[in-house]
Design a protein around this motif. Structure first.
Motif, PDB file in Angstrom:
ATOM      1  N   GLN A 122       0.884  -1.176   0.066  1.00  0.00           N
ATOM      2  CA  GLN A 122       0.005   0.040  -0.212  1.00  0.00           C
ATOM      3  C   GLN A 122       0.792   1.327   0.159  1.00  0.00           C
ATOM      4  OE1 GLN A 122      -0.020  -2.250   2.132  1.00  0.00           O
ATOM      5  NE2 GLN A 122       0.042  -1.503   4.390  1.00  0.00           N
ATOM      6  N   ASN A 123       2.054   1.072   0.313  1.00  0.00           N
ATOM      7  CA  ASN A 123       3.020   2.360   0.409  1.00  0.00           C
ATOM      8  C   ASN A 123       3.819   2.255  -0.877  1.00  0.00           C
ATOM      9  OD1 ASN A 123       1.946   3.081   2.875  1.00  0.00           O
ATOM     10  ND2 ASN A 123       3.232   1.699   3.926  1.00  0.00           N
ATOM     11  N   LYS A 124       3.500   1.786  -1.933  1.00  0.00           N
ATOM     12  CA  LYS A 124       4.442   1.689  -3.260  1.00  0.00           C
ATOM     13  C   LYS A 124       4.807   2.838  -3.750  1.00  0.00           C
ATOM     14  CE  LYS A 124       4.044  -0.287  -7.939  1.00  0.00           C
ATOM     15  NZ  LYS A 124       3.367  -0.793  -8.875  1.00  0.00           N
ATOM     16  N   ILE A 125       6.222   2.828  -4.141  1.00  0.00           N
ATOM     17  CA  ILE A 125       6.947   4.292  -4.358  1.00  0.00           C
ATOM     18  C   ILE A 125       6.388   4.554  -6.068  1.00  0.00           C
ATOM     19  CG2 ILE A 125       9.159   5.547  -4.442  1.00  0.00           C
ATOM     20  CD1 ILE A 125       8.020   4.511  -1.736  1.00  0.00           C
ATOM     21  N   VAL A 126       6.359   5.876  -6.432  1.00  0.00           N
ATOM     22  CA  VAL A 126       6.247   6.387  -7.470  1.00  0.00           C
ATOM     23  C   VAL A 126       7.586   7.003  -7.875  1.00  0.00           C
ATOM     24  CG1 VAL A 126       5.070   7.738  -9.247  1.00  0.00           C
ATOM     25  CG2 VAL A 126       3.887   6.608  -7.421  1.00  0.00           C
ATOM     26  N   LYS A 127       8.294   6.624  -8.907  1.00  0.00           N
ATOM     27  CA  LYS A 127       9.665   7.060  -9.316  1.00  0.00           C
ATOM     28  C   LYS A 127       9.636   8.436  -9.850  1.00  0.00           C
ATOM     29  CE  LYS A 127      13.799   6.081 -11.797  1.00  0.00           C
ATOM     30  NZ  LYS A 127      14.419   5.376 -13.068  1.00  0.00           N
ATOM     31  N   LYS A 128      10.441   9.455  -9.254  1.00  0.00           N
ATOM     32  CA  LYS A 128      10.849  10.702  -9.665  1.00  0.00           C
ATOM     33  C   LYS A 128       9.457  11.646  -9.152  1.00  0.00           C
ATOM     34  CE  LYS A 128      13.748   9.951 -13.724  1.00  0.00           C
ATOM     35  NZ  LYS A 128      14.028  10.346 -15.150  1.00  0.00           N
ATOM     36  N   GLU A 129       8.690  11.414  -8.320  1.00  0.00           N
ATOM     37  CA  GLU A 129       7.723  12.341  -8.056  1.00  0.00           C
ATOM     38  C   GLU A 129       7.920  13.627  -7.436  1.00  0.00           C
ATOM     39  OE1 GLU A 129       5.167  11.088  -4.742  1.00  0.00           O
ATOM     40  OE2 GLU A 129       6.226   9.258  -4.544  1.00  0.00           O
ATOM     41  N   VAL A 130       9.060  13.557  -6.885  1.00  0.00           N
ATOM     42  CA  VAL A 130       9.756  14.810  -6.214  1.00  0.00           C
ATOM     43  C   VAL A 130      10.602  15.780  -7.009  1.00  0.00           C
ATOM     44  CG1 VAL A 130      10.948  15.288  -4.337  1.00  0.00           C
ATOM     45  CG2 VAL A 130       9.864  13.141  -3.984  1.00  0.00           C
ATOM     46  N   HIS A 131      10.889  15.135  -8.295  1.00  0.00           N
ATOM     47  CA  HIS A 131      11.908  16.092  -9.059  1.00  0.00           C
ATOM     48  C   HIS A 131      11.261  17.110  -9.669  1.00  0.00           C
ATOM     49  CE1 HIS A 131      15.647  16.944 -11.162  1.00  0.00           C
ATOM     50  NE2 HIS A 131      15.085  16.482 -12.201  1.00  0.00           N
ATOM     51  N   TYR A 132      11.945  18.414  -9.566  1.00  0.00           N
ATOM     52  CA  TYR A 132      11.218  19.443 -10.033  1.00  0.00           C
ATOM     53  C   TYR A 132      11.738  19.540 -11.480  1.00  0.00           C
ATOM     54  CZ  TYR A 132      10.392  21.195  -5.467  1.00  0.00           C
ATOM     55  OH  TYR A 132       9.837  21.104  -4.395  1.00  0.00           O
ATOM     56  N   GLU A 133      10.575  19.401 -12.569  1.00  0.00           N
ATOM     57  CA  GLU A 133      11.255  19.572 -14.069  1.00  0.00           C
ATOM     58  C   GLU A 133      10.634  21.119 -14.359  1.00  0.00           C
ATOM     59  OE1 GLU A 133      12.455  17.645 -15.736  1.00  0.00           O
ATOM     60  OE2 GLU A 133      12.482  15.850 -14.470  1.00  0.00           O
ATOM     61  N   ASN A 134      11.302  22.031 -14.009  1.00  0.00           N
ATOM     62  CA  ASN A 134      10.986  23.529 -14.196  1.00  0.00           C
ATOM     63  C   ASN A 134      11.405  24.112 -15.772  1.00  0.00           C
ATOM     64  OD1 ASN A 134       9.807  24.027 -11.775  1.00  0.00           O
ATOM     65  ND2 ASN A 134      11.678  24.765 -11.071  1.00  0.00           N
ATOM     66  N   LYS A 135      12.056  23.017 -16.299  1.00  0.00           N
ATOM     67  CA  LYS A 135      12.414  23.364 -17.757  1.00  0.00           C
ATOM     68  C   LYS A 135      11.281  23.390 -18.697  1.00  0.00           C
ATOM     69  CE  LYS A 135      14.040  18.693 -19.070  1.00  0.00           C
ATOM     70  NZ  LYS A 135      13.804  18.139 -17.928  1.00  0.00           N
ATOM     71  N   ASP A 136      10.253  23.012 -18.378  1.00  0.00           N
ATOM     72  CA  ASP A 136       9.083  22.931 -19.390  1.00  0.00           C
ATOM     73  C   ASP A 136       7.962  23.913 -19.028  1.00  0.00           C
ATOM     74  OD1 ASP A 136       9.001  19.244 -18.437  1.00  0.00           O
ATOM     75  OD2 ASP A 136      10.053  20.301 -19.962  1.00  0.00           O
ATOM     76  N   ILE A 137       8.357  24.797 -18.278  1.00  0.00           N
ATOM     77  CA  ILE A 137       7.518  25.958 -17.950  1.00  0.00           C
ATOM     78  C   ILE A 137       7.589  27.241 -19.001  1.00  0.00           C
ATOM     79  CG2 ILE A 137       7.232  25.625 -15.881  1.00  0.00           C
ATOM     80  CD1 ILE A 137       8.994  27.923 -14.984  1.00  0.00           C
ATOM     81  N   PHE A 138       6.625  28.051 -19.330  1.00  0.00           N
ATOM     82  CA  PHE A 138       6.800  29.120 -20.333  1.00  0.00           C
ATOM     83  C   PHE A 138       7.832  30.071 -19.701  1.00  0.00           C
ATOM     84  CE2 PHE A 138       2.926  27.114 -21.900  1.00  0.00           C
ATOM     85  CZ  PHE A 138       3.294  27.267 -23.285  1.00  0.00           C
ATOM     86  N   GLU A 139       8.629  30.801 -20.459  1.00  0.00           N
ATOM     87  CA  GLU A 139       9.602  31.622 -19.795  1.00  0.00           C
ATOM     88  C   GLU A 139       9.179  32.817 -19.578  1.00  0.00           C
ATOM     89  OE1 GLU A 139      12.698  31.034 -18.861  1.00  0.00           O
ATOM     90  OE2 GLU A 139      12.341  29.090 -19.356  1.00  0.00           O
ATOM     91  N   ILE A 140       9.907  33.892 -18.867  1.00  0.00           N
ATOM     92  CA  ILE A 140       9.480  35.030 -18.638  1.00  0.00           C
ATOM     93  C   ILE A 140       9.201  36.092 -19.708  1.00  0.00           C
ATOM     94  CG2 ILE A 140      10.701  34.947 -16.160  1.00  0.00           C
ATOM     95  CD1 ILE A 140      13.049  36.576 -17.314  1.00  0.00           C
ATOM     96  N   LYS A 141       8.544  37.363 -19.189  1.00  0.00           N
ATOM     97  CA  LYS A 141       8.555  38.302 -20.211  1.00  0.00           C
ATOM     98  C   LYS A 141       9.442  39.217 -19.935  1.00  0.00           C
ATOM     99  CE  LYS A 141       4.500  35.954 -20.910  1.00  0.00           C
ATOM    100  NZ  LYS A 141       4.157  35.316 -22.126  1.00  0.00           N
ATOM    101  N   GLU A 142      10.077  39.617 -21.082  1.00  0.00           N
ATOM    102  CA  GLU A 142      11.256  40.654 -21.172  1.00  0.00           C
ATOM    103  C   GLU A 142      10.989  41.976 -21.667  1.00  0.00           C
ATOM    104  OE1 GLU A 142      14.629  39.004 -22.798  1.00  0.00           O
ATOM    105  OE2 GLU A 142      14.107  37.080 -22.366  1.00  0.00           O
ATOM    106  N   GLY A 143       9.734  42.295 -22.237  1.00  0.00           N
ATOM    107  CA  GLY A 143       9.505  43.520 -23.043  1.00  0.00           C
ATOM    108  C   GLY A 143       9.216  44.739 -21.753  1.00  0.00           C
ATOM    109  N   LEU A 144       9.315  45.991 -22.163  1.00  0.00           N
ATOM    110  CA  LEU A 144       9.058  46.990 -21.101  1.00  0.00           C
ATOM    111  C   LEU A 144       7.803  47.249 -20.859  1.00  0.00           C
ATOM    112  CD1 LEU A 144      11.917  49.632 -22.257  1.00  0.00           C
ATOM    113  CD2 LEU A 144      12.032  48.062 -20.197  1.00  0.00           C
TER     114      LEU A 144
END
Length: 834
Positions: free
Chosen positions: A418-440
């Motif tokens: 009942q306590n089975k582990i799910v791999k990589k559930e803690v790792h942050y994959e922030n490279k997939d998010i949309f990037e910041i806005k740079e315009g003034l």
């Protein structure tokens, strides 16, 4: 002559007879008597008695302040009125429950009653209060018992306090007069009380049992004082048994109630401090019986990949205080990332028991054979009365070079299914998010209209409409000088544009007159010509920038040099001069409007604030990977009174990259309030929420359903739309009123309907922000307690990034609601309001 009918005579006769009957009826006057009676004159110190004060003659004002030896509890007033032997008799009965405050011969002094300025007193009553129960039958019928599961415990060791109330009689209204007090202990009552039947010495009792879990916080000898309970004993009326079958119906019941007061027994507990630990290791602080186990989802991985290591602490005791033990992992070999702990803790009749699971993502940076050493847990065993150590089994990890895995073997240590582990559930994959806005455009202020400003904008068309008829009766006033000169400038510019060639001196004359008129309009002056110095003074008084002033003066010089220097200009130069004059006219008009807005606006930007440098530096830090510094620089821009959704979006991105989930979601939510339909923002927000440990159960928000469009349009857009529809409606109403036609027909109904809907959405937005604002948990774990102190009962815990609603702020604490049935107080520094 008209004759009276019988129908007219009968009501008059009835009225006269009624008045005569009332006049002949004897009256009671103001004579009255006061009598005080008690149901018994001898009681024990744990018993109570009933005092009835009867006032013959009606209701009066009673003075019971002279009763010092008893605690007085009012049980209500009854009144009656009887007509006996031609005399009207009134009587009021006041009932009180008296609880003795000491033993001995106690007095109920004369009770004074006042009616219509006359005062009378009852007789004095003497009560004997003894140590033990006077009525042995009463003692057998009702009694209470207090007991604890352990009389000798250590600090932090849990025990159960049980209060049992026994009765062999019918009761109603059982409750505490004085609940048990647990000084020196943290306490929590069980959710439900128990009721059952018990047979004692041949007598059948109904037992009401209440349990509390107690955890001592300090050492010493403690005495839990008796709890005092009060109830009403149902006393059956005495009637002929032949009529019982008829009067058993509750409607005809004439049972009476006798108040009773019962005290439980006191309980003494000896609390010993924990002994000093002699070892050098860190003690967990757990007290009870505990165990620890470890597991890993795979024992063979590639270098650079992650594997999830799980630690599970289970047992009985203060399991809620369990923390992640120290792990001897070489930082040169492993990178580690902690996840939020998962807990399953229940309150049983033996105390708290359950488990806590801690997960840690480990990423080996090089290949080889590595040993994850046993993890040690030191706790105080309440059965052995000494410190105990428990260990996990060692785990052998095979790390292969980057590339394909040759095989994946089964884990050497695993937890229960009942306590089975799910791999990589803690790792942050922030490279997939949309990037910041740079315009003034990020530095532009997108502030919503305040409630006051919105209300003013909505009321202005109504006021104008209401004054339409008033002003329509007056003659039109003369056009202001400023307006005259603006119209003159437009006229000369149109004339110059029509000519379109440079040979004609009139072209330059119209161009010059247009420029002169637009300058004079800023000073509300009339004229045909203007000097350079006058131009400079007028424009500076209108708060036009010096650069624009010099451009205007330069354009005057150009026109005059061409006009009076007999210089010929081609068609390209004509078009260029027309464009320059048009731009100057537009700039001067915009500058004048902006100056007015700046002068009357309550939100002036202070001189010297230049957030552009911080914004650019924040972008550079973000691209360099210094996300924490980038977030702080973006926040400094926001503190410069700039409210922009793209700026808030950038702050959320920077905190998410820095793995600060709480602050990332906080700023994403702030951005969503300003631009709810932005796809980049919604994607990044949902990505950040995937790391939040606390998940809400599915439910339906009525307001969110009714006002669903509020989540797709900017609030400011809805505000402006409401103002536009309001203006259109009152324009329509003005036209229809002048034409003496109906306002609410066709277009009028549609306009007012749209206005009402939009105003309702805006008001709902204001209400939601003021009544129950949202907030985000920013600390790794925020305990939610029942009161405003660290010693208050811990109800549950929330974790970083969880969204809650705030109901109240008080003494450095916030009362929050997570879901239905889950609410409490948290420290104000652990959450931030959106």
């Amino acid at each position: 002559m008209l004759k009276k009918t019988g129908k007219e005579i009968i009501p008059g006769m009835v009225l006269l007879l009624s008045l005569a009957f009332i006049c002949l009826m004897p009256t009671a006057g103001i004579c009255f008597e006061v009598t005080a009676r008690v149901d018994k004159n001898r009681i024990s110190k744990d018993d109570s008695l009933v005092l009835n004060v009867e006032v013959e003659g009606g209701k009066a004002q009673l003075d019971l302040s002279t009763i010092k030896d008893f605690k007085v509890i009012s049980r209500g007033t009854t009144s009656s009125m009887n007509y006996i032997n031609g005399k009207l008799e009134r009587k009021a009965t006041y009932q009180y429950v008296l609880i003795p405050l000491k033993q001995g011969r106690l007095l109920i002094p004369p009770i004074r009653a006042t009616m219509d300025g006359e005062t009378k007193s009852s007789a004095q009553i003497e009560i004997g209060v003894s140590e033990k129960m006077v009525d042995p039958d009463e003692a057998k019928a009702l009694f209470a018992v207090s007991e604890v599961s352990k009389e000798s415990v250590f600090v932090g060791e849990q025990l159960v306090y049980t209060l049992k109330f026994f009765t062999s009689k019918r009761l109603s209204g059982l409750g505490y007069e004085t609940p048990p007090s647990f000084e020196g202990f943290s306490s929590k009552s069980f959710e439900k009380e128990k009721t059952y039947i018990s047979n004692i010495n041949g007598i059948q009792y109904q037992v009401t049992e209440v349990n509390y879990i107690l955890i001592p916080t300090v050492g010493g000898n403690f005495k839990i004082e008796p709890a005092v309970l009060i109830a009403n004993v149902i006393v059956k009326s005495r009637r002929d048994p032949r009529f019982d079958s008829f009067f058993n119906d509750s409607f005809f019941s004439s049972n009476s109630y006798k108040p009773v007061r019962i005290s439980s027994s006191p309980v003494e507990i000896q609390v010993s401090p924990l002994p000093v630990y002699e070892g050098k290791e860190d003690v967990s602080g757990l007290v009870g019986e505990f165990d620890i186990e470890a597991g890993i989802d795979t024992i063979e991985i590639k270098a650079g990949d992650s594997s999830t290591l799980t630690l599970k602490i289970s047992g009985k005791g203060n399991i809620m205080d369990a923390g992640l033990p120290d792990m001897d992992l070489d930082e040169q070999i492993f990178k580690t990332y902690d996840d939020n702990p998962v807990e399953n803790i229940a309150l049983t009749h033996e105390g708290y028991e359950g488990y806590k699971i801690f997960k840690k993502a480990i990423v080996p940076v090089r290949s080889g054979q590595f040993l994850i050493k046993p993890v040690e847990l030191i706790y105080f065993d309440v059965n052995q009365k000494q410190y105990q150590k428990v260990f996990t089994a060692p785990i052998q990890l095979n790390v292969l070079p980057s590339g394909e895995l040759h095989q994946v073997g089964p884990p050497s240590q695993t937890l229960s299914p009942q306590n089975k582990i799910v791999k990589k559930e803690v790792h942050y994959e922030n490279k997939d998010i949309f990037e910041i806005k740079e315009g003034l455009e990020v530095l532009e202020d997108h502030r919503d209209l305040s409630p006051v400003l919105f209300a003013i904008c909505m009321m202005i068309p109504a006021f104008l409409f209401s004054g339409l008829r008033m002003f329509a009766s007056f003659k039109k006033k003369d056009v202001p000088v400023r307006k005259q000169m603006e119209e003159k400038a437009k006229y000369h510019f149109k004339q110059a544009k029509k000519m379109g060639h440079g040979d004609n001196d009139k072209f330059l004359g119209h161009l010059y007159s247009s420029l002169v008129a637009v300058v004079l309009s800023k000073g509300s002056q009339k004229g045909e010509t203007i000097t350079m110095e006058e131009t400079r003074n007028i424009l500076r008084n209108a708060e036009v920038e010096d650069k624009k002033v010099e451009e205007c003066l330069g354009l005057f010089e150009t026109i005059e040099s061409v006009r009076f220097g007999n210089k010929k200009i081609d068609e390209n130069r004509v078009r260029a001069m027309l464009t320059e004059v048009k731009q100057v006219m537009k700039i001067l008009s915009i500058a004048f409007i902006c100056a007015c807005l700046f002068w009357f606006s309550p939100l002036k930007i202070h001189a010297g604030e230049n957030p552009t440098a911080d914004f650019i530096e924040g972008i550079n830090r973000y691209k360099a990977g210094d996300y924490e510094a980038s977030a702080q620089l973006f926040e400094a821009v926001a503190r410069a009174d700039i409210k922009n959704p793209y700026l808030f979006y950038n702050i959320g991105n920077a905190y998410l990259k820095a793995e600060n989930i709480g602050l990332a979601i906080l700023w994403y939510e702030r951005a969503k309030n300003l631009m709810p339909g932005d796809p980049d923002l919604n994607f990044n927000l949902e990505h950040a929420k995937s790391f939040v440990a606390d998940k809400k159960e599915g439910g339906t928000d009525v307001l969110a359903t009714l006002f669903f469009w509020d989540n797709f349009f900017k609030v400011k857009t809805i505000q402006i739309s409401a103002i536009v529809f309001c203006v259109l409606f009152f324009l329509w109403a003005s036209v229809r009123t002048l034409k003496q036609q109906r306002v609410f027909s066709g277009i009028g109904i549609a306009l007012i309907a749209f206005t009402i809907v939009l105003v309702t959405i805006v008001c709902e937005h204001y209400y939601s922000l003021s009544s129950r604002p949202g907030a985000i948990v920013i600390s790794s774990e925020a305990p939610v307690r029942s009161g405003l102190s660290d010693t208050a009962t811990k109800l549950f815990s929330l974790h970083e990034g969880t969204k809650v609603m705030v109901e109240e702020q008080k003494n450095g604490y916030l009362k929050i609601v997570f879901t239905k049935g889950k609410a409490g107080w948290v420290k104000a520094d652990q959450v931030m309001i959106i």
